[in-house]
Design a protein around this motif. Sequence first.
Motif, PDB file in Angstrom:
ATOM      1  N   ARG A  26       0.835  -1.192   0.000  1.00  0.00           N
ATOM      2  CA  ARG A  26       0.000   0.000   0.000  1.00  0.00           C
ATOM      3  C   ARG A  26       0.873   1.247   0.000  1.00  0.00           C
ATOM      4  O   ARG A  26       1.711   1.423   0.879  1.00  0.00           O
ATOM      5  N   TRP A  28       1.284   5.315   0.305  1.00  0.00           N
ATOM      6  CA  TRP A  28       0.565   6.376   0.992  1.00  0.00           C
ATOM      7  C   TRP A  28       1.505   7.499   1.399  1.00  0.00           C
ATOM      8  O   TRP A  28       2.724   7.372   1.332  1.00  0.00           O
ATOM      9  N   CYS A  32      -1.960  12.857   2.125  1.00  0.00           N
ATOM     10  CA  CYS A  32      -3.043  12.287   1.311  1.00  0.00           C
ATOM     11  C   CYS A  32      -4.365  12.411   2.082  1.00  0.00           C
ATOM     12  O   CYS A  32      -4.474  11.921   3.205  1.00  0.00           O
ATOM     13  N   CYS A  35      -5.847   8.837   3.062  1.00  0.00           N
ATOM     14  CA  CYS A  35      -5.009   7.787   3.636  1.00  0.00           C
ATOM     15  C   CYS A  35      -5.297   7.512   5.112  1.00  0.00           C
ATOM     16  O   CYS A  35      -5.294   6.360   5.532  1.00  0.00           O
ATOM     17  N   MET A  39      -6.344   3.867   6.308  1.00  0.00           N
ATOM     18  CA  MET A  39      -5.373   3.093   7.070  1.00  0.00           C
ATOM     19  C   MET A  39      -5.987   2.556   8.358  1.00  0.00           C
ATOM     20  O   MET A  39      -5.684   1.443   8.769  1.00  0.00           O
ATOM     21  N   ALA A  58       2.870  -0.983   4.342  1.00  0.00           N
ATOM     22  CA  ALA A  58       2.433   0.388   4.064  1.00  0.00           C
ATOM     23  C   ALA A  58       3.659   1.199   3.671  1.00  0.00           C
ATOM     24  O   ALA A  58       4.425   1.643   4.521  1.00  0.00           O
ATOM     25  N   ASN A  60       5.479   4.282   2.631  1.00  0.00           N
ATOM     26  CA  ASN A  60       5.333   5.730   2.610  1.00  0.00           C
ATOM     27  C   ASN A  60       6.139   6.302   1.458  1.00  0.00           C
ATOM     28  O   ASN A  60       7.311   5.974   1.281  1.00  0.00           O
ATOM     29  N   LEU A  98      -2.141   8.654  -4.840  1.00  0.00           N
ATOM     30  CA  LEU A  98      -2.198   8.027  -3.518  1.00  0.00           C
ATOM     31  C   LEU A  98      -3.608   8.142  -2.956  1.00  0.00           C
ATOM     32  O   LEU A  98      -4.257   9.161  -3.165  1.00  0.00           O
ATOM     33  N   PRO A  99      -4.038   7.116  -2.247  1.00  0.00           N
ATOM     34  CA  PRO A  99      -3.370   5.839  -2.030  1.00  0.00           C
ATOM     35  C   PRO A  99      -3.509   4.913  -3.241  1.00  0.00           C
ATOM     36  O   PRO A  99      -4.445   5.039  -4.015  1.00  0.00           O
ATOM     37  N   THR A 101      -3.038   0.605  -3.813  1.00  0.00           N
ATOM     38  CA  THR A 101      -2.842  -0.646  -3.087  1.00  0.00           C
ATOM     39  C   THR A 101      -2.784  -1.812  -4.068  1.00  0.00           C
ATOM     40  O   THR A 101      -3.647  -1.935  -4.931  1.00  0.00           O
ATOM     41  N   GLU A 117      -9.076   5.806  -2.860  1.00  0.00           N
ATOM     42  CA  GLU A 117      -9.640   5.454  -1.560  1.00  0.00           C
ATOM     43  C   GLU A 117     -10.505   4.203  -1.632  1.00  0.00           C
ATOM     44  O   GLU A 117     -11.222   3.973  -2.597  1.00  0.00           O
TER      45      GLU A 117
END
Length: 131
Positions: A26, A28, A32, A35, A39, A58, A60, A98-99, A101, A117
């Motif tokens: 993911r 992020w 964002c 995010c 999260m 996750a 970054n 972003l995000p 995934t 999202e």
Amino acid sequence: PFSAKTLTGKEIKVTADTTEQVVVVRFWADWCPFCEKEMREIETVYRELKGKGVTILAVNVGQDRDTVQHFIGRLGISYTALLDPESEIAKSYGVIGLPTTFFVDRQGLIHSKILGESNADVFRRALEPLL
């Protein structure tokens, strides 16, 4: 495959350290707007399914360790945060927003992707067929 450091400085090698796991990668950043909520929702799903061989990474994008540590700590996230300070990993995955995934199956192949999202239900629906 890629490698990145955790907040404690440990290097994680994806796929070498994640063999036989379903891996969620993911991307992020703390700026964002979607995010933070997402999260928190992912944390709920992770706690529910982690015993079934799920690893959430996750990653970054473009921020320093202190910024990431503060954000993760404030949210109480228990899945692994990785640092990509130069955005090299994000670029290699073709991340354009972003995000983002990615869901990687136990054989190391990208199975699906969510751009933008999502919520706990969408996340769970993408993850469960891989378990």
